[in-house]
Each structure stands twice: as structure tokens, then as C-alpha cells.
Design a protein around this motif. Structure first.
Motif, PDB file in Angstrom:
ATOM      1  N   PRO B 139     -11.495  32.897  22.404  1.00 55.25           N
ATOM      2  CA  PRO B 139     -11.142  33.515  23.692  1.00 55.25           C
ATOM      3  C   PRO B 139     -11.162  32.515  24.847  1.00 55.25           C
ATOM      4  O   PRO B 139     -11.918  31.550  24.816  1.00 55.25           O
ATOM      5  CB  PRO B 139     -12.249  34.556  23.883  1.00 55.25           C
ATOM      6  N   VAL B 140     -10.316  32.759  25.855  1.00 53.42           N
ATOM      7  CA  VAL B 140     -10.433  32.051  27.132  1.00 53.42           C
ATOM      8  C   VAL B 140     -10.784  33.092  28.189  1.00 53.42           C
ATOM      9  O   VAL B 140     -10.437  34.267  28.053  1.00 53.42           O
ATOM     10  CB  VAL B 140      -9.118  31.341  27.571  1.00 53.42           C
ATOM     11  N   LYS B 141     -11.466  32.652  29.230  1.00 58.79           N
ATOM     12  CA  LYS B 141     -11.780  33.539  30.367  1.00 58.79           C
ATOM     13  C   LYS B 141     -12.025  32.639  31.575  1.00 58.79           C
ATOM     14  O   LYS B 141     -13.113  32.131  31.775  1.00 58.79           O
ATOM     15  CB  LYS B 141     -13.001  34.415  30.053  1.00 58.79           C
ATOM     16  N   HIS B 142     -10.966  32.409  32.320  1.00 58.91           N
ATOM     17  CA  HIS B 142     -11.098  31.504  33.466  1.00 58.91           C
ATOM     18  C   HIS B 142      -9.965  31.692  34.477  1.00 58.91           C
ATOM     19  O   HIS B 142      -8.907  32.219  34.145  1.00 58.91           O
ATOM     20  CB  HIS B 142     -11.113  30.041  32.993  1.00 58.91           C
ATOM     21  N   GLY B 143     -10.223  31.249  35.694  1.00 55.59           N
ATOM     22  CA  GLY B 143      -9.205  31.291  36.749  1.00 55.59           C
ATOM     23  C   GLY B 143      -8.681  29.917  37.086  1.00 55.59           C
ATOM     24  O   GLY B 143      -7.619  29.769  37.692  1.00 55.59           O
ATOM     25  N   GLU B 144      -9.438  28.863  36.703  1.00 56.45           N
ATOM     26  CA  GLU B 144      -9.039  27.490  37.002  1.00 56.45           C
ATOM     27  C   GLU B 144      -9.092  26.645  35.735  1.00 56.45           C
ATOM     28  O   GLU B 144     -10.028  25.884  35.530  1.00 56.45           O
ATOM     29  CB  GLU B 144      -9.964  26.869  38.066  1.00 56.45           C
ATOM     30  N   GLY B 145      -8.074  26.819  34.900  1.00 53.67           N
ATOM     31  CA  GLY B 145      -8.095  26.112  33.621  1.00 53.67           C
ATOM     32  C   GLY B 145      -6.855  25.296  33.369  1.00 53.67           C
ATOM     33  O   GLY B 145      -6.602  24.838  32.260  1.00 53.67           O
ATOM     34  N   CYS B 146      -6.066  25.117  34.417  1.00 51.52           N
ATOM     35  CA  CYS B 146      -4.793  24.397  34.285  1.00 51.52           C
ATOM     36  C   CYS B 146      -5.075  22.895  34.280  1.00 51.52           C
ATOM     37  O   CYS B 146      -5.398  22.317  35.317  1.00 51.52           O
ATOM     38  CB  CYS B 146      -3.885  24.783  35.452  1.00 51.52           C
ATOM     39  N   TYR B 147      -4.960  22.285  33.116  1.00 52.40           N
ATOM     40  CA  TYR B 147      -5.313  20.870  32.994  1.00 52.40           C
ATOM     41  C   TYR B 147      -4.236  19.984  33.615  1.00 52.40           C
ATOM     42  O   TYR B 147      -3.049  20.166  33.374  1.00 52.40           O
ATOM     43  CB  TYR B 147      -5.510  20.489  31.518  1.00 52.40           C
ATOM     44  N   TYR B 148      -4.690  19.033  34.415  1.00 51.38           N
ATOM     45  CA  TYR B 148      -3.762  18.090  35.050  1.00 51.38           C
ATOM     46  C   TYR B 148      -4.270  16.661  34.877  1.00 51.38           C
ATOM     47  O   TYR B 148      -5.472  16.396  35.001  1.00 51.38           O
ATOM     48  CB  TYR B 148      -3.626  18.384  36.555  1.00 51.38           C
ATOM     49  N   ALA B 149      -3.353  15.759  34.587  1.00 52.96           N
ATOM     50  CA  ALA B 149      -3.662  14.330  34.594  1.00 52.96           C
ATOM     51  C   ALA B 149      -2.391  13.622  35.044  1.00 52.96           C
ATOM     52  O   ALA B 149      -1.286  14.091  34.751  1.00 52.96           O
ATOM     53  CB  ALA B 149      -4.072  13.865  33.203  1.00 52.96           C
TER      54      ALA B 149
END
Lengths: 80, 238
Positions: B139-149
Motif C-alpha cells: 500500500p501507499v498512503k501519502h500526499g507528497e510522494g512525487c519523486y524528483y531528481a
């Protein structure tokens, strides 16, 4: 001295909040609006012997905590 | 081996990780209060999910300066195993122990659902019990999980094979629909260059027993147990 710090997402970093605000503005009839970016504004009071010293301290604070250099840029103004 | 689960003010998955390790996997595990020093007898430190410091300023930005983090940075530099889950992943990125950053979900919505992960690399102490290309249901449960590099960092991640898990659909394809948060290249988790620090947004502790609908998360923990068991606790110390 009063330091006014502006933090914003770097060019190229996705800003979904800006996009949502832009869509809302369009819905309200402001169709001329484009490229909305949402940032942060931080104000703080700093005790420093000179403007230069205040600048140096403010820059350190931004680099260490107030902005994340991976995704954000910052600039600040100092008022004596 | 001995596990330590850090408790920051605002952590909320610390209990889940503890329960999973102690009662499901029968491990020796203790809580580590964020104001304490990191003990010498810990083999793997877990930074759990939650909302440390209320997610103020940026997720993980303040937890990074908790007293215990100095010890964690030193521990990681000496080859100690560090696992960051969700908010723990955000903290590790903020602390500079992992590359990149986690930003607001592209949808702007909090996501809470099961996802499929594809294990991309298995030559790490966190994924060795899985097969390359194996799918894990977590499961995922988050509001800020957009990975950026940035592009240079992404290139380095690919070259060093640091992308350990990706969001995929049920058939193992990294599609846009399978990406719950808009992460770059469907990245769900990355490790550092030395491969002893791993962070991921999905929650293995919430998918480690049948009752919870999936046991796939245990693969992550059993990899660590195997790594510590066969190589001994000193093996990861440079």
C-alpha cells in the motif's frame, strides 16, 4: 533588521498547485493567465551588526533549512 | 540482529513497523526516541512513516535536524543499514543521505491504495530476497510522494542502478496509470551509491502478513535479516 525571503520551485519542477490555481483563474474568467507558480514567503527578524552580516546569515539559513536546493530557488530582501 | 525504529514527534507508522518486526518476523527491535543518541548495537535503523514535525515547511525538513540524525548520518557513512519508509524516505532525501526530493503528488490528492512494485535490482541488502523483476503488492498512503531528481542525478541513478523499485501495473509495466503520484520514471524507491541506505514511499510493514492482504512487504525485511545474518554485523562497516 527584517528579512523577507521568497522560496519558489525551480524551473522544470512540476508545480501541480500552480496548475490547479491556474485552472481556477481560467474558470473565473481570467483566461489571459498562464504559467502560475505557487511559492513560499517567509519573514523574519534578525539581529546583526551590519547588512552584510545579516545577508550572510540569511543565506546560510536558506541553504540549510528554508529552501531545498534540489527543488527550490530563493531570494531575499533586507530592510533596516 | 537488532533493529531500531526512530520515533519523531509526529511519526505514526512507528508502531506498525515495530509490530511487524517483533510479532510477525520475530525480530529484536526497539524504539529510538529522536532526542536520544543512536546506540552502538543497532544493525538496521528504520525511519518510519508519518508526519514528523507536522510536515511543516517541507516534509522531513525539520526531522533532519533531530538530535538522533547526526548519529544516523555517521552510521550510514560507516556502512550501517538505514531504511526510510514514506516520511522516512522524505527525511533521508532532506538529510542528503539519498539523492532527489519528494514533492506534492501530481494529482494534489492524498493517495491511499494498493500498488504494484517491480523489483529492479536485487544486489542490495534490502532486495536480495526478491527475484529481479518480481512484483510486490504494497500500500501507499501519502500526499507528497512525487519523486524528483534533476537530469544529471537521474542519469547517475540509472548508471549506478540505484532505482530499486518502480510503480507498475499488474502485468509489470511502468505505465502512467500505475504511477500513483506522478513520480519521475515511476520511481518508488532508491538507494544510495554504497547501497546501504534505501528509501521508498510504499509501506512494506503494512503488507507483511496474510491478514493485511499481502505478505510481499516481508521480502524487504527478510532481505535485511539475511544480509545481517550471513555477513555479520561488521560486514557493512567500511
Amino acid at each position: 533588521m527584517r528579512v523577507k525571503i521568497f522560496v519558489r520551485l525551480k524551473e522544470g519542477v512540476l508545480d501541480p498547485q500552480g496548475k490547479a490555481v491556474e485552472r481556477s483563474l481560467h474558470t473565473l474568467g481570467y483566461e489571459e493567465v498562464g504559467d502560475v507558480r505557487v511559492g513560499k514567503y517567509i519573514e523574519l527578524e534578525i539581529a546583526a551588526p551590519s547588512r552584510q552580516a545579516a545577508e550572510k546569515r540569511a543565506r546560510e539559513m536558506c541553504d540549510k533549512l528554508l529552501a531545498n536546493p534540489v527543488i527550490e530557488d530563493y531570494r531575499f530582501e533586507i530592510q533596516e | 540482529m537488532r533493529w531500531g525504529v526512530i520515533v519523531f514527534p509526529g511519526s505514526c507508522d512507528d508502531q506498525d513497523v515495530y509490530d511487524c518486526l517483533k510479532h510477525v518476523l520475530k525480530q529484536k527491535v526497539e524504539f529510538l526516541w529522536h532526542k536520544d543518541r543512536l546506540g552502538r548495537d543497532i544493525d538496521c535503523v528504520v525511519l518510519p512513516g508519518g508526519f514528523s514535525y507536522g510536515d511543516y515547511l517541507r516534509c522531513g525538513a525539520m526531522a533532519r535536524f533531530s538530535p538522533i540524525m547526526q548519529g544516523v548520518v555517521e552510521f550510514a557513512r560507516n556502512g550501517g543499514l538505514v531504511l526510510g519508509i514514506c516520511n522516512g524516505f522524505q527525511i533521508l532525501c532532506e538529510a542528503g543521505l539519498l539523492p532527489g526530493a519528494l514533492t506534492r503528488n501530481a494529482s494534489l490528492q492524498f493517495v491511499c491504495r494498493q500498488v504494484h512494485l517491480r523489483v529492479e535490482e536485487i544486489d542490495t541488502p534490502f532486495t536480495s530476497a526478491a527475484k529481479k523483476g518480481q512484483l510486490l503488492k504494497l500500500p501507499v498512503k501519502h500526499g507528497e510522494g512525487c519523486y524528483y531528481a534533476d537530469p544529471a542525478t537521474l542519469e547517475r541513478l540509472q548508471k549506478n542502478r540505484q532505482i530499486l523499485v518502480r510503480y507498475v501495473d499488474g502485468k509489470g509495466r511502468p505505465t502512467a496509470a500505475a504511477n500513483p503520484n506522478g513520480s519521475l520514471e515511476n520511481i518508488a524507491g532508491v538507494c544510495n551509491e554504497a547501497r546501504n541506505v534505501f528509501g521508498l514511499m510504499p509501506h512494506p510493514e503494512d503488507a507483511s502478513e496474510k491478514l493485511l492482504g499481502s505478505e510481499d512487504g516481508a521480502k524487504i525485511f527478510s532481505s535485511v535479516i539475511a544480509a545481517c545474518g550471513t555477513r555479520g554485523k561488521r560486514a557493512w562497516v567500511a
